[in-house]
Write a protein that holds these residues in place. Sequence first.
Motif, mmCIF file in Angstrom:
data_model
loop_
_atom_site.group_PDB
_atom_site.id
_atom_site.type_symbol
_atom_site.label_atom_id
_atom_site.label_comp_id
_atom_site.label_asym_id
_atom_site.label_seq_id
_atom_site.Cartn_x
_atom_site.Cartn_y
_atom_site.Cartn_z
ATOM 1 N N LEU A 160 0.797 -1.229 0.000
ATOM 2 C CA LEU A 160 0.000 0.000 0.000
ATOM 3 C C LEU A 160 0.830 1.279 0.000
ATOM 4 C CD1 LEU A 160 -2.885 1.031 -0.031
ATOM 5 C CD2 LEU A 160 -2.909 0.865 2.457
ATOM 6 N N ILE A 161 1.861 1.340 0.814
ATOM 7 C CA ILE A 161 2.663 2.566 0.883
ATOM 8 C C ILE A 161 3.387 2.761 -0.445
ATOM 9 C CG2 ILE A 161 4.641 3.695 1.981
ATOM 10 C CD1 ILE A 161 3.752 2.448 4.610
ATOM 11 N N GLY A 162 3.213 3.949 -1.012
ATOM 12 C CA GLY A 162 3.867 4.261 -2.280
ATOM 13 C C GLY A 162 3.153 3.735 -3.508
ATOM 14 N N LEU A 163 1.970 3.163 -3.310
ATOM 15 C CA LEU A 163 1.202 2.625 -4.443
ATOM 16 C C LEU A 163 0.787 3.750 -5.394
ATOM 17 C CD1 LEU A 163 -0.282 0.111 -5.652
ATOM 18 C CD2 LEU A 163 -2.244 0.762 -4.217
ATOM 19 N N ASN A 164 0.919 3.530 -6.693
ATOM 20 C CA ASN A 164 0.458 4.509 -7.679
ATOM 21 C C ASN A 164 -1.047 4.709 -7.537
ATOM 22 O OD1 ASN A 164 2.955 4.942 -8.935
ATOM 23 N ND2 ASN A 164 2.689 3.193 -10.291
ATOM 24 N N VAL A 165 -1.490 5.934 -7.689
ATOM 25 C CA VAL A 165 -2.917 6.238 -7.631
ATOM 26 C C VAL A 165 -3.596 5.781 -8.923
ATOM 27 C CG1 VAL A 165 -4.594 8.126 -7.477
ATOM 28 C CG2 VAL A 165 -2.566 8.133 -6.034
ATOM 29 N N LEU A 166 -2.954 6.039 -10.028
ATOM 30 C CA LEU A 166 -3.350 5.542 -11.342
ATOM 31 C C LEU A 166 -2.132 4.856 -11.941
ATOM 32 C CD1 LEU A 166 -5.323 8.611 -12.761
ATOM 33 C CD2 LEU A 166 -6.278 6.513 -11.806
ATOM 34 N N SER A 167 -2.319 4.186 -13.044
ATOM 35 C CA SER A 167 -1.211 3.481 -13.665
ATOM 36 C C SER A 167 -0.012 4.407 -13.859
ATOM 37 C CB SER A 167 -1.664 2.911 -15.014
ATOM 38 O OG SER A 167 -0.608 2.206 -15.616
ATOM 39 N N ASP A 168 1.096 4.058 -13.244
ATOM 40 C CA ASP A 168 2.358 4.811 -13.354
ATOM 41 C C ASP A 168 2.287 6.243 -12.842
ATOM 42 O OD1 ASP A 168 3.498 2.568 -14.644
ATOM 43 O OD2 ASP A 168 2.878 3.306 -16.609
ATOM 44 N N ARG A 169 1.281 6.598 -12.057
ATOM 45 C CA ARG A 169 1.114 7.992 -11.650
ATOM 46 C C ARG A 169 0.845 8.128 -10.161
ATOM 47 N NH1 ARG A 169 1.748 8.208 -16.378
ATOM 48 N NH2 ARG A 169 0.986 9.596 -17.973
ATOM 49 N N TRP A 170 1.562 9.057 -9.546
ATOM 50 C CA TRP A 170 1.212 9.573 -8.237
ATOM 51 C C TRP A 170 0.421 10.849 -8.462
ATOM 52 C CZ3 TRP A 170 5.272 9.544 -3.739
ATOM 53 C CH2 TRP A 170 5.514 8.230 -3.339
ATOM 54 N N THR A 171 -0.141 11.403 -7.415
ATOM 55 C CA THR A 171 -1.009 12.569 -7.575
ATOM 56 C C THR A 171 -0.258 13.793 -8.087
ATOM 57 O OG1 THR A 171 -0.752 13.113 -5.223
ATOM 58 C CG2 THR A 171 -2.669 11.781 -5.845
ATOM 59 N N PHE A 172 1.011 13.953 -7.721
ATOM 60 C CA PHE A 172 1.750 15.125 -8.220
ATOM 61 C C PHE A 172 1.877 15.073 -9.733
ATOM 62 C CE2 PHE A 172 5.328 12.195 -7.879
ATOM 63 C CZ PHE A 172 6.141 12.534 -8.956
ATOM 64 N N GLN A 173 1.965 13.872 -10.296
ATOM 65 C CA GLN A 173 2.065 13.746 -11.751
ATOM 66 C C GLN A 173 0.746 14.102 -12.420
ATOM 67 O OE1 GLN A 173 3.613 9.771 -11.048
ATOM 68 N NE2 GLN A 173 5.355 10.251 -12.399
ATOM 69 N N LEU A 174 -0.372 13.742 -11.785
ATOM 70 C CA LEU A 174 -1.687 14.132 -12.311
ATOM 71 C C LEU A 174 -1.810 15.650 -12.341
ATOM 72 C CD1 LEU A 174 -3.982 11.658 -10.333
ATOM 73 C CD2 LEU A 174 -3.152 11.413 -12.675
ATOM 74 N N ILE A 175 -1.401 16.284 -11.248
ATOM 75 C CA ILE A 175 -1.479 17.745 -11.161
ATOM 76 C C ILE A 175 -0.629 18.401 -12.246
ATOM 77 C CG2 ILE A 175 -0.680 19.698 -9.766
ATOM 78 C CD1 ILE A 175 -1.779 18.239 -7.341
ATOM 79 N N GLU A 176 0.588 17.921 -12.416
ATOM 80 C CA GLU A 176 1.466 18.530 -13.418
ATOM 81 C C GLU A 176 0.888 18.377 -14.823
ATOM 82 O OE1 GLU A 176 5.400 16.957 -12.836
ATOM 83 O OE2 GLU A 176 5.684 18.131 -11.002
ATOM 84 N N GLU A 177 0.360 17.201 -15.142
ATOM 85 C CA GLU A 177 -0.229 17.000 -16.468
ATOM 86 C C GLU A 177 -1.481 17.851 -16.656
ATOM 87 O OE1 GLU A 177 -0.627 12.861 -17.563
ATOM 88 O OE2 GLU A 177 1.307 12.402 -16.633
ATOM 89 N N TYR A 178 -2.300 17.938 -15.617
ATOM 90 C CA TYR A 178 -3.509 18.763 -15.673
ATOM 91 C C TYR A 178 -3.141 20.232 -15.877
ATOM 92 C CZ TYR A 178 -8.086 20.609 -14.227
ATOM 93 O OH TYR A 178 -9.292 21.256 -14.177
ATOM 94 N N ASP A 179 -2.205 20.724 -15.030
ATOM 95 C CA ASP A 179 -1.803 22.130 -15.118
ATOM 96 C C ASP A 179 -1.186 22.463 -16.473
ATOM 97 O OD1 ASP A 179 -2.686 22.833 -12.609
ATOM 98 O OD2 ASP A 179 -0.691 22.908 -11.700
ATOM 99 N N ASP A 180 -0.331 21.584 -16.968
ATOM 100 C CA ASP A 180 0.399 21.861 -18.214
ATOM 101 C C ASP A 180 -0.439 21.629 -19.466
ATOM 102 O OD1 ASP A 180 2.551 22.431 -16.593
ATOM 103 O OD2 ASP A 180 3.580 20.535 -16.970
ATOM 104 N N GLY A 181 -1.528 20.910 -19.352
ATOM 105 C CA GLY A 181 -2.360 20.608 -20.510
ATOM 106 C C GLY A 181 -3.710 21.298 -20.447
ATOM 107 N N TYR A 182 -4.661 20.604 -19.865
ATOM 108 C CA TYR A 182 -6.059 21.056 -19.826
ATOM 109 C C TYR A 182 -6.213 22.445 -19.221
ATOM 110 C CZ TYR A 182 -11.108 20.468 -19.147
ATOM 111 O OH TYR A 182 -12.463 20.606 -19.186
ATOM 112 N N TYR A 183 -5.649 22.649 -18.034
ATOM 113 C CA TYR A 183 -5.799 23.927 -17.341
ATOM 114 C C TYR A 183 -5.164 25.066 -18.136
ATOM 115 C CZ TYR A 183 -5.129 27.623 -13.918
ATOM 116 O OH TYR A 183 -5.107 28.830 -13.287
ATOM 117 N N ARG A 184 -3.942 24.853 -18.617
ATOM 118 C CA ARG A 184 -3.252 25.901 -19.382
ATOM 119 C C ARG A 184 -4.055 26.274 -20.628
ATOM 120 N NH1 ARG A 184 2.677 24.727 -20.633
ATOM 121 N NH2 ARG A 184 2.914 25.534 -18.523
ATOM 122 N N ALA A 185 -4.603 25.285 -21.330
ATOM 123 C CA ALA A 185 -5.386 25.561 -22.536
ATOM 124 C C ALA A 185 -6.607 26.419 -22.198
ATOM 125 C CB ALA A 185 -5.807 24.251 -23.197
#
Length: 138
Positions: free
Chosen positions: A70-95
């Motif tokens: 459980l500790i350190g488990l990815n939230v989604l495939s290959d992703r922790w939450t900080f990676q979701l935020i970075e992708e969201y901010d750099d893609g969808y949100y920025r657009a």
Amino acid sequence: MPDSSSEPDDATVDAVGKLVFALETVEQARGHLYAFHHLTGTADFAVGEAVEGLRKAGHADWAERIETELIGLNVLSDRWTFQLIEEYDDGYYRAYRDLTRDVAEDLTGGRRHLHEERIKRQRRTEGRPGHEMGRPST
């Protein structure tokens, strides 16, 4: 910045207002994403404390299983939450943010809240303290 005599037509102001409202909704979603990130991290550290407690209480097998599964488990495939935020901010949100800014710049002189500014003009009490018009939206 246009003065009130050269403001865009009502249909343009309403459409830009709806676009700004959509961006504000995306901003709220972004806030929830950051809350999700913080809550998930907080839970991960709390689980770490639980593992320590289980070890101290003599339950090493459970502690080991929780720690490895459980500790350190990815939230989604290959992703922790900080990676979701970075992708969201750099893609969808920025657009969303950039297009809303560009549309407002082109159609309302950069005034993102011209719709609300018009409502304020209608609803305030002229000359009453606390009801001043203030600066135009920017």
